[in-house]
Design a protein around this motif. Structure first.
Motif, PDB file in Angstrom:
ATOM      1  N   ILE A 164       0.866  -1.183   0.000  1.00 28.24           N
ATOM      2  CA  ILE A 164       0.000   0.000   0.000  1.00 28.24           C
ATOM      3  C   ILE A 164       0.902   1.232   0.000  1.00 28.24           C
TER       4      ILE A 164
ATOM      5  N   ARG B  48       0.680   5.251   0.261  1.00 31.05           N
ATOM      6  CA  ARG B  48      -0.198   6.382   0.582  1.00 31.05           C
ATOM      7  C   ARG B  48       0.441   7.663   0.085  1.00 31.05           C
TER       8      ARG B  48
ATOM      9  N   VAL C  82      -1.656  -1.147  -4.016  1.00 35.11           N
ATOM     10  CA  VAL C  82      -2.782  -0.228  -3.832  1.00 35.11           C
ATOM     11  C   VAL C  82      -2.192   1.163  -3.676  1.00 35.11           C
TER      12      VAL C  82
ATOM     13  N   ASP D 168      -3.075   4.640  -2.427  1.00 36.97           N
ATOM     14  CA  ASP D 168      -4.039   5.356  -1.591  1.00 36.97           C
ATOM     15  C   ASP D 168      -3.964   6.847  -1.925  1.00 36.97           C
TER      16      ASP D 168
ATOM     17  N   SER E 187      -6.060   9.217  -0.827  1.00 33.97           N
ATOM     18  CA  SER E 187      -6.863  10.010   0.108  1.00 33.97           C
ATOM     19  C   SER E 187      -6.199  11.310   0.519  1.00 33.97           C
TER      20      SER E 187
ATOM     21  N   TYR F 142      -6.544   1.622  -7.093  1.00 34.15           N
ATOM     22  CA  TYR F 142      -6.485   2.983  -6.573  1.00 34.15           C
ATOM     23  C   TYR F 142      -7.595   3.143  -5.543  1.00 34.15           C
ATOM     24  N   ALA F 143      -7.263   3.779  -4.424  1.00 30.11           N
ATOM     25  CA  ALA F 143      -8.223   3.835  -3.324  1.00 30.11           C
ATOM     26  C   ALA F 143      -8.449   5.254  -2.830  1.00 30.11           C
ATOM     27  N   SER F 144      -9.660   5.493  -2.401  1.00 27.66           N
ATOM     28  CA  SER F 144     -10.155   6.690  -1.717  1.00 27.66           C
ATOM     29  C   SER F 144      -9.617   8.019  -2.239  1.00 27.66           C
TER      30      SER F 144
ATOM     31  N   SER G 267     -12.346   2.954  -0.621  1.00 29.21           N
ATOM     32  CA  SER G 267     -11.450   2.902   0.543  1.00 29.21           C
ATOM     33  C   SER G 267     -10.334   1.897   0.286  1.00 29.21           C
ATOM     34  N   VAL G 268      -9.315   1.977   1.112  1.00 31.51           N
ATOM     35  CA  VAL G 268      -8.201   1.032   1.012  1.00 31.51           C
ATOM     36  C   VAL G 268      -8.694  -0.379   1.330  1.00 31.51           C
TER      37      VAL G 268
ATOM     38  N   ALA H 236     -10.281  -1.826  -1.670  1.00 28.14           N
ATOM     39  CA  ALA H 236      -9.269  -2.185  -2.660  1.00 28.14           C
ATOM     40  C   ALA H 236      -8.573  -3.486  -2.269  1.00 28.14           C
TER      41      ALA H 236
END
Length: 162
Positions: free
Chosen positions: A56, A58, A87, A89, A91, A120-122, A145-146, A149
């Motif tokens: 992940i 971020r 993933v 993130d 956000s 791809y998340a949030s 959201s993560v 995902a």
């Protein structure tokens, strides 16, 4: 038309220039005349963590042309060499430009070419809107959201009764 008299025409002779010229003195430390130095710090921080076999990443800040987009590309590229599931993130992304959107598509394409899966998340509302306006959301696999995902990486359980 009446031609100009010969005396009023441009002169074809050159005059020597004075090499003893003077420049204006610069004001000493006036804030209005100081040129701010270019910030060399990235306006994008990238934090990584493992969740099983998924990496992940971020993103916090902005994904824009040049250093920020290159830093993201470099980091994701390194992980795609060793991981098949990533993933991203989004956000914490406050702004993204066309180069940033292009970089997300490029990362998606690179992952596909390496038989990796990228989700791809949030994304923030602004980023989500831009991805929709550019129709990139139809290419990328975007989750709210993560956790969603991560769940999308899990194989669908086959129902024995179905």
């Amino acid at each position: 038309m009446i031609p100009k008299p010969i005396g009023e025409r441009l002169s074809i002779s050159m005059q020597t220039s004075d090499t003893n010229w003077q420049t204006w003195l610069q004001p000493h430390r006036l804030a209005a005349f100081e040129v701010p130095l270019k910030e060399s710090k990235l306006k994008l921080s990238l934090e990584t963590r493992n969740c099983g076999d998924v990496m992940i990443i971020r993103c916090q800040g902005r994904i824009v042309y040049r250093d920020e987009a290159m830093a993201l590309s470099r980091l994701v590229g390194e992980f795609l060499q060793y991981r098949s599931k990533v993933v991203l993130d989004l956000s914490g992304v406050s702004s993204i430009d066309s180069a940033g959107i292009g970089e997300l598509v490029l990362l998606h394409t690179r992952a596909r070419s390496q038989d990796a899966d990228m989700k791809y998340a949030s994304p923030s509302p602004l980023v989500r809107e831009l991805l929709g306006l550019t129709n990139v959301d139809s290419v990328l696999e975007i989750h709210p959201s993560v956790g969603d995902a991560l769940a999308a990486f899990q194989p669908a359980e086959a129902c024995a009764d179905c």
